[in-house]
Design a protein around this motif. Structure first.
Motif, mmCIF file in Angstrom:
data_model
loop_
_atom_site.group_PDB
_atom_site.id
_atom_site.type_symbol
_atom_site.label_atom_id
_atom_site.label_comp_id
_atom_site.label_asym_id
_atom_site.label_seq_id
_atom_site.Cartn_x
_atom_site.Cartn_y
_atom_site.Cartn_z
ATOM 1 N N ILE A 132 0.864 -1.170 0.000
ATOM 2 C CA ILE A 132 0.000 0.000 0.000
ATOM 3 C C ILE A 132 0.906 1.227 0.000
ATOM 4 O O ILE A 132 1.681 1.433 0.931
ATOM 5 C CB ILE A 132 -0.908 0.049 1.247
ATOM 6 C CG1 ILE A 132 -1.661 -1.263 1.439
ATOM 7 C CG2 ILE A 132 -1.851 1.239 1.161
ATOM 8 C CD1 ILE A 132 -2.762 -1.511 0.464
ATOM 9 N N ALA A 133 0.831 2.049 -1.046
ATOM 10 C CA ALA A 133 1.711 3.214 -1.159
ATOM 11 C C ALA A 133 0.900 4.471 -1.406
ATOM 12 O O ALA A 133 -0.002 4.480 -2.250
ATOM 13 C CB ALA A 133 2.722 3.014 -2.288
ATOM 14 N N THR A 134 1.219 5.529 -0.664
ATOM 15 C CA THR A 134 0.516 6.805 -0.795
ATOM 16 C C THR A 134 1.377 7.820 -1.518
ATOM 17 O O THR A 134 2.609 7.791 -1.427
ATOM 18 C CB THR A 134 0.104 7.355 0.577
ATOM 19 O OG1 THR A 134 1.282 7.557 1.380
ATOM 20 C CG2 THR A 134 -0.826 6.395 1.291
ATOM 21 N N ARG A 135 0.706 8.773 -2.209
ATOM 22 C CA ARG A 135 1.406 9.797 -2.993
ATOM 23 C C ARG A 135 0.841 11.195 -2.750
ATOM 24 O O ARG A 135 0.816 12.035 -3.653
ATOM 25 C CB ARG A 135 1.343 9.454 -4.480
ATOM 26 C CG ARG A 135 1.851 8.070 -4.843
ATOM 27 C CD ARG A 135 2.002 7.915 -6.321
ATOM 28 N NE ARG A 135 3.146 8.659 -6.825
ATOM 29 C CZ ARG A 135 3.466 8.763 -8.128
ATOM 30 N NH1 ARG A 135 2.692 8.209 -9.043
ATOM 31 N NH2 ARG A 135 4.512 9.456 -8.496
ATOM 32 N N GLY A 136 0.368 11.452 -1.539
ATOM 33 C CA GLY A 136 -0.151 12.779 -1.242
ATOM 34 C C GLY A 136 -1.342 13.120 -2.106
ATOM 35 O O GLY A 136 -2.311 12.356 -2.205
ATOM 36 N N ARG A 137 -1.292 14.262 -2.781
ATOM 37 C CA ARG A 137 -2.416 14.722 -3.597
ATOM 38 C C ARG A 137 -2.679 13.821 -4.797
ATOM 39 O O ARG A 137 -3.732 13.910 -5.439
ATOM 40 C CB ARG A 137 -2.166 16.146 -4.066
ATOM 41 C CG ARG A 137 -1.035 16.289 -5.058
ATOM 42 C CD ARG A 137 -0.799 17.750 -5.418
ATOM 43 N NE ARG A 137 -0.384 18.529 -4.266
ATOM 44 C CZ ARG A 137 -0.228 19.846 -4.287
ATOM 45 N NH1 ARG A 137 -0.477 20.531 -5.396
ATOM 46 N NH2 ARG A 137 0.164 20.486 -3.204
ATOM 47 N N ASP A 138 -1.722 12.935 -5.116
ATOM 48 C CA ASP A 138 -1.910 12.003 -6.231
ATOM 49 C C ASP A 138 -2.564 10.699 -5.801
ATOM 50 O O ASP A 138 -2.656 9.756 -6.592
ATOM 51 C CB ASP A 138 -0.569 11.715 -6.914
ATOM 52 C CG ASP A 138 -0.015 12.940 -7.622
ATOM 53 O OD1 ASP A 138 -0.816 13.716 -8.171
ATOM 54 O OD2 ASP A 138 1.217 13.137 -7.618
ATOM 55 N N PHE B 254 -4.824 7.159 7.171
ATOM 56 C CA PHE B 254 -4.914 6.351 5.955
ATOM 57 C C PHE B 254 -4.812 4.865 6.305
ATOM 58 O O PHE B 254 -5.619 4.052 5.842
ATOM 59 C CB PHE B 254 -3.816 6.743 4.970
ATOM 60 C CG PHE B 254 -3.798 5.888 3.733
ATOM 61 C CD1 PHE B 254 -4.627 6.182 2.670
ATOM 62 C CD2 PHE B 254 -2.965 4.784 3.644
ATOM 63 C CE1 PHE B 254 -4.639 5.382 1.533
ATOM 64 C CE2 PHE B 254 -2.966 3.975 2.518
ATOM 65 C CZ PHE B 254 -3.801 4.278 1.456
ATOM 66 N N ALA B 255 -3.836 4.518 7.129
ATOM 67 C CA ALA B 255 -3.676 3.123 7.531
ATOM 68 C C ALA B 255 -4.913 2.619 8.254
ATOM 69 O O ALA B 255 -5.347 1.468 8.062
ATOM 70 C CB ALA B 255 -2.441 2.971 8.416
ATOM 71 N N ALA B 256 -5.518 3.470 9.082
ATOM 72 C CA ALA B 256 -6.725 3.063 9.810
ATOM 73 C C ALA B 256 -7.848 2.703 8.842
ATOM 74 O O ALA B 256 -8.531 1.681 9.005
ATOM 75 C CB ALA B 256 -7.166 4.173 10.756
ATOM 76 N N GLY B 257 -8.062 3.536 7.855
ATOM 77 C CA GLY B 257 -9.119 3.253 6.893
ATOM 78 C C GLY B 257 -8.895 1.955 6.153
ATOM 79 O O GLY B 257 -9.809 1.135 5.985
ATOM 80 N N VAL B 258 -7.651 1.738 5.709
ATOM 81 C CA VAL B 258 -7.336 0.509 4.973
ATOM 82 C C VAL B 258 -7.476 -0.708 5.882
ATOM 83 O O VAL B 258 -8.089 -1.721 5.510
ATOM 84 C CB VAL B 258 -5.923 0.581 4.377
ATOM 85 C CG1 VAL B 258 -5.532 -0.766 3.769
ATOM 86 C CG2 VAL B 258 -5.829 1.675 3.321
ATOM 87 N N ALA C 19 -11.273 -0.766 0.519
ATOM 88 C CA ALA C 19 -10.407 -0.482 1.667
ATOM 89 C C ALA C 19 -9.426 0.648 1.355
ATOM 90 O O ALA C 19 -9.157 1.509 2.203
ATOM 91 C CB ALA C 19 -9.643 -1.743 2.071
ATOM 92 N N LEU C 20 -8.929 0.667 0.127
ATOM 93 C CA LEU C 20 -7.996 1.716 -0.277
ATOM 94 C C LEU C 20 -8.687 3.079 -0.252
ATOM 95 O O LEU C 20 -8.125 4.068 0.236
ATOM 96 C CB LEU C 20 -7.455 1.410 -1.674
ATOM 97 C CG LEU C 20 -6.261 2.225 -2.149
ATOM 98 C CD1 LEU C 20 -5.032 1.956 -1.294
ATOM 99 C CD2 LEU C 20 -5.956 1.908 -3.624
ATOM 100 N N ARG C 21 -9.910 3.131 -0.742
ATOM 101 C CA ARG C 21 -10.660 4.389 -0.703
ATOM 102 C C ARG C 21 -10.972 4.807 0.726
ATOM 103 O O ARG C 21 -10.952 5.994 1.059
ATOM 104 C CB ARG C 21 -11.969 4.249 -1.483
ATOM 105 C CG ARG C 21 -11.832 4.463 -2.979
ATOM 106 C CD ARG C 21 -13.153 4.934 -3.566
ATOM 107 N NE ARG C 21 -13.527 6.257 -3.093
ATOM 108 C CZ ARG C 21 -14.784 6.709 -3.074
ATOM 109 N NH1 ARG C 21 -15.780 5.931 -3.468
ATOM 110 N NH2 ARG C 21 -15.047 7.921 -2.649
#
Length: 333
Positions: free
Chosen positions: A243-249, A280-284, A297-299
């Protein structure tokens, strides 16, 4: 297999966040590096706290923030962390109890850790952490049965800073894996990856991590690849679920040959990015624990993160219904 008692058990530093808003001139005058998390000595923390002036005290720590959000989503939770027998330690324990999170370890005769967070006008945070009692979390104090009795064990990379917490976290991961439980690991910060790169890679290569959480910068540090897609390919080959995050992307999830993407979910202007990765981790994790499809889950992670960055600090306002907020977003977009 007998259903586990807990949906998520987390191991992390038990800290109290001390927040203030200052401009970049203050950050520079204090000899700090803007936008980074850095460890500081306890005496330095006292002086910086005094220089920050009037502040807000909020129970925190990366994994603890994640657990507080998961509690809003109705999950069964336990948190393994160490506090001191002092005012901040009692504040932290009371916060866990109020959230319905099991917090089994007794306090010790060390000061409770704190994270001094300076929020810049553009919402970025400079974090300076004195770990305190969390540095003395021994493997012997941790009941391994808890790690065997959870659907997902969630571990923050900050536990690798000192020997005792590192040993406790590693033991818990091994127990969870031995009992067929899923293990999730967050890289925590670029600085953390820089300091413990080889240990983190060894965890992945040993097959001990099922779910890896990383942001774009952390992934570059871990993989040694500046190109995001190259870093994704490197990590996805070493862990079942990346699972990787990119800020506004937005964010991506890679599970074997399947890849999913979710856009950012803003709730207005960015006020403070503190806690974005934690929420973010909590939501996933909530989505996975509830048996939802990975794209959902990602959303859920993106929605939770989008909400927290529209606020000051890493915790939601008292009484805010995160579960309803997420479900409303999922239904209407």
């Amino acid at each position: 297999m007998i259903p586990p008692r807990y949906d998520v058990v987390a191991i992390g530093n038990a800290l109290v966040d001390v927040l203030c808003h200052k401009d970049d001139g203050f950050v520079a005058a204090q000899g700090l590096r803007r936008g980074l998390m850095q460890p500081i000595a306890p005496d330095r923390a006292v002086l910086l706290h005094e220089a920050m002036g009037q502040c807000e005290e909020v129970c925190g720590g990366s994994a603890a923030n994640t657990m507080a959000a998961l509690a809003r989503l109705g999950l069964r939770l336990a948190f393994i962390g160490q506090v001191g027998d002092d005012r901040l330690g009692r504040l932290f324990a009371a916060d866990m109890a109020a959230s319905g999170i099991a917090f089994p370890l007794p306090p010790i005769d060390r000061p409770t850790g704190r994270c001094l967070i300076i929020v810049s006008p553009d919402g970025h945070r400079t974090m300076n952490t004195a770990i305190g009692a969390s540095e003395y979390l021994p493997a012997a104090a941790f009941d391994g049965a808890i790690a065997a009795d959870t659907a997902i064990l969630y571990v923050e990379g900050y536990m690798w800073r000192t020997d005792e917490p590192r040993a406790a976290a590693r033991a818990a991961i091994e127990v969870a894996r031995a009992h067929g439980r899923r293990t999730a690991f967050t890289l925590s910060s670029e600085y953390c990856v820089q300091q413990h790169h080889d240990d983190f890679v060894a965890l992945l290569d040993a097959g001990l991590i099922d779910i890896l959480f990383a942001n774009e910068g952390e992934l570059a540090e871990l993989s040694g690849r500046a190109d995001f897609e190259a870093g994704v390919a490197w990590a996805a080959a070493r862990v079942p679920l990346l699972i990787a995050t990119r800020g506004r992307d937005g964010a991506i999830a890679v599970e074997g040959a399947r890849r999913y993407e979710a856009p950012a979910e803003p709730f207005g202007a960015v006020v403070d990015t503190t806690g974005a990765g934690d929420l973010f981790a909590a939501g996933v994790l909530a989505g996975l624990a509830q048996g939802r499809d990975l794209p959902v889950a990602l959303r859920m992670g993106a929605i939770a993160a989008g909400r927290i960055i529209a606020l000051t600090g890493p915790r939601l306002p008292e009484g805010e219904d995160l579960a309803r907020l997420i479900e409303d977003r999922l239904r209407t977009s």
